[in-house]
Design an enzyme around this catalytic site. Structure first.
Site, PDB file in Angstrom:
ATOM      1  N   LYS A  21       0.829  -1.209   0.000  1.00 13.99           N
ATOM      2  CA  LYS A  21       0.000   0.000   0.000  1.00 13.99           C
ATOM      3  C   LYS A  21       0.864   1.261   0.000  1.00 13.99           C
ATOM      4  O   LYS A  21       0.600   2.201  -0.754  1.00 13.99           O
ATOM      5  CB  LYS A  21      -0.894  -0.064   1.255  1.00 13.99           C
ATOM      6  N   SER A  22       1.906   1.282   0.815  1.00 11.68           N
ATOM      7  CA  SER A  22       2.772   2.468   0.883  1.00 11.68           C
ATOM      8  C   SER A  22       3.411   2.740  -0.472  1.00 11.68           C
ATOM      9  O   SER A  22       3.466   3.885  -0.943  1.00 11.68           O
ATOM     10  CB  SER A  22       3.901   2.248   1.897  1.00 11.68           C
ATOM     11  N   ARG A 120      -7.365  12.483  13.136  1.00 12.39           N
ATOM     12  CA  ARG A 120      -5.924  12.209  13.176  1.00 12.39           C
ATOM     13  C   ARG A 120      -5.107  13.492  12.995  1.00 12.39           C
ATOM     14  O   ARG A 120      -5.517  14.396  12.264  1.00 12.39           O
ATOM     15  CB  ARG A 120      -5.574  11.159  12.123  1.00 12.39           C
ATOM     16  N   SER A 164       8.333   9.500  11.143  1.00 13.11           N
ATOM     17  CA  SER A 164       7.148   9.296  10.308  1.00 13.11           C
ATOM     18  C   SER A 164       7.500   9.419   8.829  1.00 13.11           C
ATOM     19  O   SER A 164       7.933  10.476   8.361  1.00 13.11           O
ATOM     20  CB  SER A 164       6.065  10.317  10.664  1.00 13.11           C
ATOM     21  N   GLN A 166       5.367   9.386   6.527  1.00 17.45           N
ATOM     22  CA  GLN A 166       4.374  10.259   5.895  1.00 17.45           C
ATOM     23  C   GLN A 166       4.836  11.710   5.960  1.00 17.45           C
ATOM     24  O   GLN A 166       4.718  12.451   4.978  1.00 17.45           O
ATOM     25  CB  GLN A 166       3.013  10.093   6.578  1.00 17.45           C
ATOM     26  N   ASP A 316       3.001  -0.826  12.038  1.00 19.89           N
ATOM     27  CA  ASP A 316       1.669  -1.328  11.664  1.00 19.89           C
ATOM     28  C   ASP A 316       1.439  -2.781  12.094  1.00 19.89           C
ATOM     29  O   ASP A 316       0.317  -3.285  12.008  1.00 19.89           O
ATOM     30  CB  ASP A 316       1.462  -1.209  10.148  1.00 19.89           C
ATOM     31  N   LYS A 343      -3.296   6.162  14.902  1.00 19.99           N
ATOM     32  CA  LYS A 343      -3.546   5.440  13.652  1.00 19.99           C
ATOM     33  C   LYS A 343      -5.054   5.424  13.366  1.00 19.99           C
ATOM     34  O   LYS A 343      -5.803   6.214  13.922  1.00 19.99           O
ATOM     35  CB  LYS A 343      -2.959   4.035  13.743  1.00 19.99           C
ATOM     36  N   ARG A 347      -4.711   2.285  18.476  1.00 15.54           N
ATOM     37  CA  ARG A 347      -4.417   0.838  18.390  1.00 15.54           C
ATOM     38  C   ARG A 347      -3.928   0.227  19.706  1.00 15.54           C
ATOM     39  O   ARG A 347      -3.933  -1.003  19.837  1.00 15.54           O
ATOM     40  CB  ARG A 347      -3.422   0.554  17.263  1.00 15.54           C
TER      41      ARG A 347
HETATM   42  C1  S3P Z   1       3.058   4.994   5.987  1.00 16.35           C
HETATM   43  C2  S3P Z   1       3.772   5.331   7.089  1.00 16.35           C
HETATM   44  C3  S3P Z   1       3.395   4.953   8.451  1.00 16.35           C
HETATM   45  C4  S3P Z   1       2.414   3.791   8.467  1.00 16.35           C
HETATM   46  C5  S3P Z   1       1.315   3.961   7.474  1.00 16.35           C
HETATM   47  C6  S3P Z   1       1.869   4.125   6.060  1.00 16.35           C
HETATM   48  C7  S3P Z   1       3.518   5.483   4.671  1.00 16.35           C
HETATM   49  O1  S3P Z   1       2.760   6.052   9.077  1.00 16.35           O
HETATM   50  O2  S3P Z   1       1.877   3.599   9.748  1.00 16.35           O
HETATM   51  O3  S3P Z   1       0.456   2.836   7.494  1.00 16.35           O
HETATM   52  O4  S3P Z   1       3.071   4.944   3.630  1.00 16.35           O
HETATM   53  O5  S3P Z   1       4.349   6.393   4.640  1.00 16.35           O
HETATM   54  P1  S3P Z   1       3.641   7.211   9.796  1.00 16.35           P
HETATM   55  O6  S3P Z   1       4.596   7.697   8.802  1.00 16.35           O
HETATM   56  O7  S3P Z   1       2.674   8.286  10.149  1.00 16.35           O
HETATM   57  O8  S3P Z   1       4.264   6.553  10.974  1.00 16.35           O
END
Ligand code: S3P
Length: 429
Positions: A21-22, A120, A164, A166, A316, A343, A347
């Site tokens: 997914k990422s 969030r 993170s 993200q 995750d 999340k 969780r």
């Molecule tokens: C992700 C980063 C993680 C992860 C999320 C997907 C990504 O979150 O928990 O499911 O695709 O960059 P964080 O970067 O907020 O920790």
């Protein structure tokens, strides 16, 4: 809707995991920014990934799906729609990365999401993007909806307060459209799919590692070139089967084509440390990402401590690790994982409250939990709590429980792995 899962089954067979997914989010977004076409094989049917595709289409980028499932993004055009509403649904990665992308490309828009995503934290990306000069208004204390107005951005040197990927990716995406150099520093390394993919698409990404931190830099104005790629299987989906194989007596599972990027393999390290038998076979590479087949077998397990730099490598996977810990001898302590509270659900709370119902000796802590095993689990009624990973973790727990377990609202698995329950059924005998 609810589903009933029986314990005491046998677990055997092989499975190809849905695409990561990422990586899929990034393949779509970076493809949208690229010159030429990005041809993506193995994009997962996840609702989160569909949210990214929907938002990019709303922005005017071209995305087509061929009859064989291959997805083609862009041809250098698009990205002209301004003032549009981007609905990120349940997907934190869509909302946060798209904020960086749109700010960097001077695309005005409003980013919103479902009730869970509206709860969030978004300040983690709003703050650095504002430092770059972005004009962003947020609801309440840095929540969705975010409204972004087109402004020119300037590169920054940013030390992330939380590990993170993200946040790192949002800032780097904005940095690609900013003047000068943008650097993101992290103490504990988070997943690096952005860096790997940008490099594969011709962007000069510089990396500096010291004993204290890792710094990633990009220069504004860099060109991305569309590539053809095959998305590796999602190790975060494989994790549920690795965990199930570890705790179901005599289980043996082969998971094909799983992404084994070292920034994601904390689950393998921890399961092995607990005594699980996992064999990595046919190691190969796909678009700069390491891929392998994983063979997992049931073994005698012991409790361990999980914390520090390991946490971002398995963030995750912690709910399902709590399930594994319930079948291990001794104490498993998870600490430094406060991020779990931010999340799709809190969780820590949702893992603990559900596992208690099944008979697990688990105690909540502010930054994690403690499990005392081994526990005898009995089937009960649990709730996915609007969280795909809680739904799947409870299915794994159900396999180790006597009798039947009912998972309420199980269908939320569509967020990452719509075929999860049918795949699980195929492997159980
Ligand atoms: C992700 C980063 C993680 C992860 C999320 C997907 C990504 O979150 O928990 O499911 O695709 O960059 P964080 O970067 O907020 O920790």
């Amino acid at each position: 809707m609810e589903i009933t899962i029986d314990g005491g089954v046998k677990l055997r067979g092989q499975l190809r995991m849905p695409g990561d997914k990422s990586i899929a989010h990034r393949a779509l977004m970076f493809g949208a920014l690229a010159e030429g076409r990005q041809i993506i094989h193995g994009l997962p049917g996840s609702a989160d990934v569909a949210s990214t595709a929907r938002c990019l289409s709303a922005l005017g980028f071209e995305i087509t799906t061929r009859a064989d499932g291959t997805v083609v993004v862009g041809n250098g055009g698009g990205g002209v729609a301004t003032g549009c509403l981007l609905d990120a649904g349940n997907s934190g990665t869509s909302a946060r990365l798209l904020a960086g992308l749109t700010a960097g490309r001077r695309l005005s828009c409003t980013i919103d999401g479902d009730d869970s995503l509206r709860r969030r934290p978004m300040n983690r990306i709003v703050a650095p993007l504002r430092l770059m000069g972005a004009s962003i208004s947020a609801a309440g204390d840095g929540m969705l909806p975010l409204t972004i107005d087109a402004t020119d951005l300037t590169g920054i040197d940013y030390r992330m307060p939380v590990a993170s990927a993200q946040v790192k990716s949002a800032v780097l995406l904005a940095g690609l459209g900013a003047s000068g150099v943008t650097t993101v520093r992290e103490t504990d390394v988070s997943r690096n799919h952005t860096e790997v993919m940008l490099r594969a698409m011709g962007v000069d990404v510089s990396l500096e590692t010291t004993t204290r931190e890792t710094a990633v830099s990009v220069t504004g104005g860099a060109n991305l070139v569309g590539v053809e790629m095959d998305v590796p299987g999602d190790i975060s989906s494989a994790a549920f089967f690795l965990a199930a194989a570890a705790i179901v007596p005599k289980a043996e599972l082969r998971l094909q084509h799983v992404g084994v990027n070292p920034t994601r393999t904390g689950i393998i390290s921890v399961l092995e440390q607990m005594g699980a038998t996992i064999t990595v076979e046919n190691a190969r590479e796909s678009g700069g990402e390491p891929v392998a087949d994983l063979v997992a077998r049931c073994s005698k397990l012991k409790g361990i401590e999980i914390g520090g730099a390991l946490i971002p490598r398995l963030i995750d996977e912690l709910p399902v690790l709590a399930v594994v810990a319930s079948q291990a001898e001794g104490e498993t302590i998870v600490r430094d994982a406060t991020e779990l509270r931010h999340k799709e659900s809190d969780r820590i709370a949702t893992t603990v409250s559900n596992l208690v119902r099944l008979g697990v000796d688990i105690t909540e802590r502010p930054d994690g939990f403690v499990v005392k095993g081994p526990c005898r689990l009995s089937g009960a009624r649990v709730d996915a709590c609007g969280d795909h990973r809680i739904s799947m973790a409870m299915a794994v727990a159900a396999l180790a429980a006597s009798g039947s377990t009912v998972i309420e609202n199980y269908e939320v698995v569509t967020i990452s792995y719509p075929e999860f329950f049918s795949d699980l059924e195929r492997l159980t005998v």
